[in-house]
Enzyme design. Sequence first.
Site: not given
Ligand code: SAM
Length: 282
Positions: A31, A62, A156, A163
């Site tokens: 990303q 959180h 989260d 992704p």
């Molecule tokens: N609080 C935020 C929201 O509500 O939009 C989300 C925060 S957190 C940064 C989202 C995380 O999901 C990111 O670190 C991203 O890399 C991770 N992520 C995205 N797709 C994923 C997948 N398929 N498996 C594991 N982690 C994933």
Amino acid sequence: MSQNCLETLYPSWGQQFVMDEVLFEVNTGHQHLVIFKNDQWGNVMALDGVIQTTEKDEFIYHEMMTHVPMFAHGHAKKVLIIGGGDGGILREVLKHQNVESVTQVEIDQQVIDMCVKYLPNHSAGAYDNPKTHIVIADGVDFVNNCTEQFDVIISDATDPMGPGEVLFTSRFYQGIKSCLKEDGVFVAQNGVCFLQTDEVVTTFKRLLPLFKEASFYSGAVPTYVGGMMTFAWATDNLALKNVDITTLDSRFAQANIKTRFYTPMLHKASFALPQYILDVLN
Ligand code: SAM
């Protein structure tokens, strides 16, 4: 001359941040990641043009994503976090002394690394906690190959695009079901229901065949624009959503966790949903 970050969630409307200073920007292979300073919100992270978290209001999201399932459960020892690369959920989970281990499955190591560097108060050392086990993998693969079971699972994720899209599929929820203990509970970030109502309906339809109870609770996070955010709730333990305020008060007092948003009363109130959501869920 500072640049602006215009959020790309909606084609004809959105929020815009002045990027007073770009601290880090890269295409990680999963990303686009940018972390920038903003006078109003502190350091801010966006992924694929969507605001993920800010130093100023992160505690709201959180705390609600963590303490509602954790205090409803009351004695969670093993917790699984999917996504959550900024470390805010991990930090809050580790405040519960009963917890013996937290496994976090994050697809993008660079999100973890850059958030530790530029958003240090999000994880606040949680990644170095001996109870923490980090797995760099796609969450949908992890939960479908996992032999362990967890008391509380928190997804989260980013929004259902890029992704993050797989983390809103039936295959993901089937995997969640297989690694959630019988009396456990699963919660997930599920969008701003006024604008992303279809995400609420889709999640509900996908969870219902798998769990005795699928529902939502809510919290208003200022930089997740468009009104209150909905959190998905799924469990086979029907008592969890109805834990009484006296029990929640007692668990909260005993946990001795200092919060800035979560209270037991807010916990109870957060399950009251607006009529337009009840209508689409019925
Ligand atoms: N609080 C935020 C929201 O509500 O939009 C989300 C925060 S957190 C940064 C989202 C995380 O999901 C990111 O670190 C991203 O890399 C991770 N992520 C995205 N797709 C994923 C997948 N398929 N498996 C594991 N982690 C994933």
